[in-house]
Scaffold this motif. Structure first.
Motif, short mmCIF file in Angstrom:
data_model
loop_
_atom_site.label_atom_id
_atom_site.label_comp_id
_atom_site.label_asym_id
_atom_site.label_seq_id
_atom_site.Cartn_x
_atom_site.Cartn_y
_atom_site.Cartn_z
N UNK A 189 21.22 -2.00 21.03
CA UNK A 189 20.02 -3.23 20.05
C UNK A 189 19.40 -1.61 19.39
N UNK A 190 19.16 -0.87 19.22
CA UNK A 190 18.68 0.09 18.54
C UNK A 190 19.64 0.11 16.87
N UNK A 191 20.21 0.14 16.86
CA UNK A 191 21.15 -0.20 16.04
C UNK A 191 21.09 -2.18 15.28
N UNK A 192 20.53 -3.16 15.99
CA UNK A 192 20.98 -4.49 15.94
C UNK A 192 19.72 -4.28 15.19
N UNK A 193 18.63 -3.95 16.03
CA UNK A 193 16.99 -3.74 15.10
C UNK A 193 17.47 -3.74 13.38
N UNK A 194 17.84 -2.46 13.68
CA UNK A 194 17.62 -1.93 11.69
C UNK A 194 18.53 -2.79 11.35
N UNK A 195 19.32 -3.16 11.66
CA UNK A 195 20.65 -4.13 10.71
C UNK A 195 19.84 -5.27 10.71
N UNK A 196 19.22 -5.88 11.05
CA UNK A 196 18.52 -7.26 11.37
C UNK A 196 18.09 -7.28 10.19
N UNK A 197 18.44 -8.60 9.10
CA UNK A 197 17.30 -9.26 8.04
C UNK A 197 18.05 -8.09 6.98
N UNK A 198 19.44 -7.74 6.95
CA UNK A 198 20.06 -6.53 5.74
C UNK A 198 20.98 -7.69 5.43
N UNK A 199 21.50 -7.49 3.65
CA UNK A 199 22.11 -8.31 3.21
C UNK A 199 24.00 -7.13 4.29
N UNK A 200 23.33 -5.79 3.44
CA UNK A 200 25.03 -4.99 3.55
C UNK A 200 24.28 -3.59 4.53
N UNK A 201 24.96 -3.17 4.69
CA UNK A 201 25.10 -1.18 5.62
C UNK A 201 26.36 -1.02 4.99
N UNK A 202 25.67 0.59 5.07
CA UNK A 202 26.44 1.52 4.49
C UNK A 202 26.18 2.72 5.56
N UNK A 203 27.05 2.82 6.69
CA UNK A 203 27.80 3.44 7.83
C UNK A 203 27.84 4.99 7.67
N UNK A 204 26.49 5.86 7.47
CA UNK A 204 27.47 6.81 6.77
C UNK A 204 27.16 7.45 7.65
N UNK A 205 26.01 7.49 9.10
CA UNK A 205 25.98 8.53 9.80
C UNK A 205 27.61 9.22 10.42
N UNK A 206 27.46 10.48 11.09
CA UNK A 206 28.88 11.11 11.61
C UNK A 206 28.56 12.26 12.65
N UNK A 207 28.91 12.37 13.58
CA UNK A 207 28.81 13.79 14.19
C UNK A 207 29.76 14.75 13.36
N UNK A 208 28.89 16.56 13.69
CA UNK A 208 29.88 16.90 12.98
C UNK A 208 29.95 17.87 13.86
N UNK A 209 30.95 18.18 14.04
CA UNK A 209 31.49 19.06 15.98
C UNK A 209 30.56 20.01 16.14
N UNK A 210 29.42 20.51 17.42
CA UNK A 210 29.33 22.23 17.79
C UNK A 210 30.67 23.18 17.11
N UNK A 211 30.37 24.36 17.17
CA UNK A 211 31.72 25.98 17.44
C UNK A 211 32.14 25.35 18.37
N UNK A 212 31.34 25.42 20.14
CA UNK A 212 32.71 25.13 20.45
C UNK A 212 32.33 23.83 21.76
#
Length: 338
Positions: free
Chosen positions: A67-90
């Motif tokens: 739902x939070x992603x849908x709210x942010x994307x609503x009204x957009x013509x394009x999406x750049x999905x850049x977010x990615x998790x980087x793992x912690x050491x352990x």
């Protein structure tokens, strides 16, 4: 797809995403940027970018919350999905901490894009989805967009970042094939260049370790490097050109760890540097090619320019200063897993 159109950038406060937001705003786009915390000082730099006051809207959004992603994307013509998790050491639970956010998060972004009738989604993958022990790839053959890293080899090696990138990129392209959503991916190499955000990211730590030195071993593999500003250009290019398709390797420069150290030592004498004895020899597989992107009109900075701009930024930001009593510089564990 240019001008005053609205586009969404996930993980807008990150290293690559910040430069992409800056570029989009300079080109007249309205940007919906997703961040984890609207009050986080780590994203304050976005509000200072040119045209941000008029054309940047930040949304608190969690990749695992559709739902939070849908709210942010609503009204957009394009999406750049850049977010990615980087793992912690352990990692204590790789499936939960690394793979679920990458795969479920990408699925949520794509579904929200479909529901909002987005015209195109550009997904940022990585060179690690291309170069690691590919199956049925002839030895010595240049690696192109048809080359995929061996997912099970990475899983057995507990290389969770590559596993997450492979699975999420495969899923994104398959989603596009099944639904008709226009999905393209970009696979950057090791990203260097100046930072816009206040915190040091993993690839910057990689270069800082070479300059400041420390006790950790570094593999003398062939590292594929690209400038962060050139990555932003590539992402916008594959969004704007009429007929991109599939994957796009964005890794124009290949250099071994030993050669990178020699380059730094010749240009910046006086730093302690990583010891050459700590660089462990290994075979160098064939490099990757970025010709597909270049045929679309993409160009990139010379490696020496990128290195110079990065080191100059580190110097001005104080990242290379020794602080009395500070812990010794460590090599980012992520890069001994890829």
């Amino acid at each position: 797809m240019a001008g005053s159109a609205a586009v969404c950038v996930t993980g807008a406060g990150g290293y690559v995403a910040s430069w992409l937001v800056k570029l989009l705003l300079s080109r007249g786009y309205t940007v919906h940027g997703t961040v984890r915390d609207l009050g986080d000082a780590k994203t304050a730099h976005l509000k200072t970018l040119e045209n941000a006051a008029q054309n940047l809207r930040l949304f608190k959004a969690d990749l695992l919350d559709y739902d939070s992603m849908a709210t942010a994307i609503l009204g957009c013509q394009g999406v750049f999905h850049v977010a990615t998790p980087v793992p912690p050491e352990n990692l204590t639970d790789p499936e939960l901490e690394m793979l679920a956010p990458a795969v479920t998060g990408t699925a949520n972004v794509l579904k929200a894009a479909s529901d909002a009738n987005v015209q195109r989604v550009v997904v940022v993958s990585s060179m690690v989805a291309v170069e690691i022990n590919p199956k049925d790839w002839p030895e010595g053959k240049i690696r192109d967009e048809n080359c995929w890293s061996d997912r099970e080899f990475c899983r057995n090696n507990e290389s969770w970042y590559p596993v997450a990138k492979i699975i999420s990129e495969e899923a994104a392209l398959e989603y596009g094939r099944q639904t008709g959503l226009d999905v393209v991916t970009v696979n950057p190499g090791l990203v260097f260049g100046p930072l816009l955000q206040p915190t040091v990211n993993a690839s910057s730590q990689f270069l800082i370790y070479f300059l400041k030195g420390g006790p950790d071993p570094v593999r003398n593999k062939l590292w594929h490097i690209v400038d962060v500003r050139d990555v932003a250009d590539a992402l916008l290019l594959v969004y704007e050109v009429p007929q991109p398709s599939g994957r796009h390797i964005c890794a124009p420069h290949a250099i071994s760890a030993r050669d990178l150290l020699d380059l730094l030592m010749s240009k910046y004498p006086g730093y302690p540097f990583v010891s050459k004895e700590n660089i462990c020899d290994m075979d160098h597989p064939a490099p990757m090619t970025s010709e597909k992107l270049k045929k679309l009109g993409w160009s990139c900075r010379p490696l020496e320019e990128t290195i110079a701009d990065t080191v100059e930024f580190f110097q001005q930001a104080g990242f290379l200063e020794d602080v009395d009593g500070a812990a010794p510089c460590r090599f980012p564990p992520l890069f001994n897993k890829i």
